[in-house]
Design a protein around this motif. Structure first.
Motif, PDB file in Angstrom:
ATOM      1  N   ALA A 168       0.737  -1.556   0.118  1.00  0.00           N
ATOM      2  CA  ALA A 168       0.015   0.041  -0.097  1.00  0.00           C
ATOM      3  C   ALA A 168       0.968   1.216  -0.059  1.00  0.00           C
ATOM      4  N   ASP A 172      -3.164   5.855  -1.828  1.00  0.00           N
ATOM      5  CA  ASP A 172      -3.868   4.773  -2.231  1.00  0.00           C
ATOM      6  C   ASP A 172      -5.265   5.113  -1.693  1.00  0.00           C
ATOM      7  N   ILE A 174      -8.699   3.174  -0.084  1.00  0.00           N
ATOM      8  CA  ILE A 174      -8.845   1.802   0.371  1.00  0.00           C
ATOM      9  C   ILE A 174     -10.108   1.267  -0.258  1.00  0.00           C
ATOM     10  N   ALA A 258      -3.536   4.886   7.784  1.00  0.00           N
ATOM     11  CA  ALA A 258      -4.831   4.929   7.057  1.00  0.00           C
ATOM     12  C   ALA A 258      -5.906   5.883   7.634  1.00  0.00           C
ATOM     13  N   THR A 298      -6.003  -1.811  -1.692  1.00  0.00           N
ATOM     14  CA  THR A 298      -5.668  -0.609  -1.816  1.00  0.00           C
ATOM     15  C   THR A 298      -5.309  -0.405  -3.377  1.00  0.00           C
ATOM     16  N   HIS A 323      -8.463   6.349   2.751  1.00  0.00           N
ATOM     17  CA  HIS A 323      -7.269   6.367   2.002  1.00  0.00           C
ATOM     18  C   HIS A 323      -5.922   6.051   2.670  1.00  0.00           C
ATOM     19  N   ILE A 324      -4.972   5.616   2.301  1.00  0.00           N
ATOM     20  CA  ILE A 324      -3.541   5.616   3.069  1.00  0.00           C
ATOM     21  C   ILE A 324      -3.032   6.847   3.258  1.00  0.00           C
TER      22      ILE A 324
END
Lengths: 352, 352
Positions: A168, A172, A174, A258, A298, A323-324
């Protein structure tokens, strides 16, 4: 409940349950030497093994124990067999692999009859047929303990398609490939032991839907293979321990943090209805309930649309839930009002 | 005790133990459709699977349960770990294959501490290292029942080398790659529960040797690979249920009969000493004791010398114990005086 961030070694005396499932496995398998034929060993959904073919071999094992993972009487024998295979199919799916061969080890207790076992196998084989999985080995032993099914599932995956937990990247999106908390809602109303009946206000469809999610989950093999083949996915895991715990695995192994948006978590009406009847926070079911057996992955932000299309192309549905971010932020839950609260990577631990 | 010839279906009510281990597995797995990627499924020492490489994948699983396959206190935790892997290595050896990857599923009970589990793993990993086997997956679950280790072992074998139970031909010599009855002699003097001490006349070396054979057997992986690579062997199995029972498997699956010469059965002095002290027939230990974990194979009569040389070349020792005859003769034991008595294919059954 295990806290994977703090499940250290040796701090709690000699009781293995104090280490938690993951801490204990890490301790027992520490110092294993790397080998060129083991691309991925202990610590992911499944091992990736190089047998010298174009495809890699994928291998996982998971046990289901009466009274811990299922309760006879709440689940039928067919459902018990179905679920024992399903949880392994879900691990194979999380690698983006094709499941193929099962080895089934049974520990039987005095209460189990031949016809019960035939129903267990019927449930297992029906689900296996749906995914082109066949039983190639078996072992039966009697034991003075609870009925237990331990399945090893083998599969194959194109060398370039296998997806891991690590990978991940910051930015990115999720995604999950299905709704969350439905199985936990099933546990909420059907777990026996307390002297309460089920409220009449809980509708039959809600009971059926949540029971089915709990007792006979649908592993997302097609979704996993489609996502892997798309080349869009940077990390993947199946949600077995609970969203927060399993996202925690991805974050830890990818060295990222995250943000999960509470408002985006997909919950079924049936789970919301159970939560409402039992005055339980549905968000808790979705975050920590576990046993959802959907895939959590991801994807680079600009590829979300393509990933959702890949899921839809095999008849599935994807949901973007956050999102990451950088590892320093840890895991955060963004509430509907906008504020952030820390999201602990806790969940279901099979040692408690 | 299972009688594999008569363990029919449905004649004994609903208790699975009435079918015996093999009868039950046969019933549960009946009607599995053949597949081109499964060259050998349920019913041999291990499955042979085609993953599209030059080598075939070999897969087997076997569980060890406290109180049934081992007794804590009689066996150390290291020996328990050693044996759980050894019995699987022996199955891989019986295919002539190279063992490679293990998945280890533990069911732990309240009495088991972390240091106990570390010793289990130490025993398992020490034996694994000797055979270049590494742990690639694991699963731990608590259970209210006895401590249990369930191991799935994967290996590889050249497509043209894999040896099955079926293949023995009339006139073939029957060989074993080690002595028989030593483990059973260990069980004889060390099984607790009766208020008898161990006779002082039983020597320490005999105790040590028979205990080791029982609690920490040496699987004959090198012998199995050497025999398979030699191309001389027509059928092979490992002796786990007992010589008579396992020879029965070869006869049944090869559609032949067998003559075993009582005078040729190799027994160690330690086993003879235990039998003598306990006034037990040593022949019974060799024929029915089980858990020998040597290999039993068949070889064309004119190739016996070459097969013995192949075993010797890897440091092992082979013994010719009889020959294959037509199915109509069944299994016969030829006594020293020359007369024949029927040899029943009975042995150890894990359901009893």
């Amino acid at each position: 409940v295990v806290n994977i961030e703090t499940s250290g070694v040796g701090s709690d005396g000699d009781d293995p349950t104090h280490l938690g499932e993951f801490g204990l496995i890490a301790r027992l398998t520490q110092g294993l030497e790397p080998r060129p034929d083991v691309l991925l060993g202990v610590g992911d959904d499944a091992a990736l093994l190089d047998i010298g073919a174009g495809d890699l071999l994928v291998a996982t094992c998971d046990a289901q124990v009466d009274g811990i993972h299922f309760i006879r009487g709440v689940a039928t024998y067919e459902e018990i067999g179905h679920k024992a295979l399903a949880v392994n199919l879900s691990d194979i799916a999380a690698m983006g692999a094709e499941p193929r061969w099962a080895l089934v080890s049974l520990l039987i207790s005095r209460e189990i009859g031949i016809t019960d076992l035939e129903q267990v196998y019927a449930g297992m084989r029906a689900l296996g047929n749906r995914h082109a999985v066949t039983v190639v080995g078996g072992n039966v032993s009697s034991s003075g303990g609870p009925f237990c099914l331990d399945i090893t599932l083998l599969g194959t995956v194109d060398r370039s398609h296998a997806i891991r937990r690590a990978g991940a990247r910051i930015g990115d999106a999720i995604l999950v490939t299905g709704t969350l908390g439905t199985a936990a809602a099933g546990v909420l109303w059907s777990t026996p032991g307390e002297d309460r009946g089920v409220p009449a206000s809980l509708s039959l469809p809600a009971r059926e839907k949540t029971h089915r999610a709990m007792a006979a989950p649908s592993p997302q093999v097609a979704e996993g293979r489609a996502l892997a083949a798309s080349g869009l996915v940077t990390s993947m895991i199946d949600v077995s321990d609970g969203l927060a715990a399993d996202l925690g695995h991805i974050c830890r192994q990818s060295h990222v943090g995250a943000v999960v948006e509470a408002a985006s978590l997909p919950l079924e009406a049936s789970a919301r209805e159970v939560a409402d009847v039992y005055r339980h926070d549905p968000l808790q079911l979705a975050l920590y309930g576990g046993e959802d057996y959907v895939l959590l992955c991801t994807v680079a932000a600009e590829k979300v649309r393509a990933a959702l299309a890949a899921i839809a192309a095999v008849g599935g549905e994807g949901f973007v839930i956050g999102h990451i971010v950088g590892a320093a932020l840890g895991m955060q839950l963004q509430l509907e009002a906008g504020q952030f609260i820390p999201l602990e990577p806790r969940g279901w631990d099979h040692l408690h």
